[in-house]
Write a protein that holds these residues in place. Structure first.
Motif: not given
Ligand code: ADE
Length: 244
Positions: A28-46
């Motif tokens: 109903a567009d009362k709420l928008a929830v976006n779930v993000h993975n913190l690893r997407d902001w990791a910078t090293d190869k692991h």
């Protein structure tokens, strides 16, 4: 209301967000929830997001770098209310959920391991919230509890909004007992007053039972309320005055 969740295990949240009131609030567009993975902001190869604690000891700490980068992307104007879920936070109450439901943008940061580097709290977090005095393995389930409590009181989200207004804690009393058909089940009767059709008597019975239940189960909740002379008379009639 927009909610961004930053988590290491985003998959924990998905099924609950796709079910029931939370699903309908989003449709109903009362709420928008976006779930993000913190690893997407990791910078090293692991894709590492944690590291050993300075000073030694057991457990890992979430590094500041990936969290600061994520918040720079998710909260560029720094207008969002950033909540860190932690057992050290302010206890979640109905009143807190209702006040947060008036915000337009929340960012929920879920901890794991020993938690986050203190500089994240110092610089990025607006409010720390705990869902109870126990330790979960991470903040994801706590975030879900918070989203659920907020989502169901968003204006227009709950089909029967009135039922959120009159449920436990919206009046700061525990809920009264409920019954449905049949009127007799395995020898147990529904209280006569509920079958009477007498609306005033039904309301009075419900209020008395809510007071009684609160006095018996959560006396400390009752201590906090301003009881009227009528409330005290009701409690006295139910033999419960010694609690007040
Ligand atoms: N993370 C771990 N335990 C928690 C709790 N009780 N409340 C909020 N976040 C948590």
């Amino acid at each position: 209301m927009k909610i961004d969740v930053l988590a290491l295990f985003p998959e924990i949240l998905a099924p609950a967000l796709q079910t029931g009131i939370l699903r309908r609030a989003q449709e109903a567009d009362k709420l928008a929830v976006n779930v993000h993975n913190l690893r997407d902001w990791a910078t090293d190869k692991h894709k590492s997001v944690d590291d050993y604690p300075y000073g030694g000891g057991a457990g890992m700490i979430l590094k500041p770098g990936p969290i600061f980068s994520a918040l720079a992307d998710l909260n560029p104007g720094q207008t969002a209310h950033v909540i860190y879920l932690t057992p050290q936070g302010t206890p979640l109450t109905q009143a807190l959920a209702e006040s947060l439901s008036l915000e337009t943008h929340l960012i929920l940061l879920c901890g794991r391991y020993k938690g986050v580097d203190e500089r994240v709290r110092d610089r990025l977090v607006t409010t720390e919230i705990s869902i109870g005095d126990y330790v979960l393995s991470g903040g994801e389930i706590a975030a879900l509890v918070l989203i659920d409590a907020i989502g169901r009181v968003l204006p227009g989200a709950l089909g029967d909004y009135e039922s959120a207004q009159v449920d436990s804690f919206s009046h700061e009393l525990l809920d009264h007992p409920h019954y449905t058909r049949p009127a007799e089940f395995e020898g147990m009767q529904v209280p006569e007053v509920l079958l009477s059709g007498h609306h005033d008597n039904i309301e009075k019975w419900r209020y008395t039972e809510a007071l009684r239940r609160t006095a018996q189960r959560r006396p400390a909740l009752l201590q906090k309320l301003e009881l009227t002379a009528e409330d005290i008379a009701i409690l006295k009639a139910a033999g419960l005055t010694e609690l007040k």
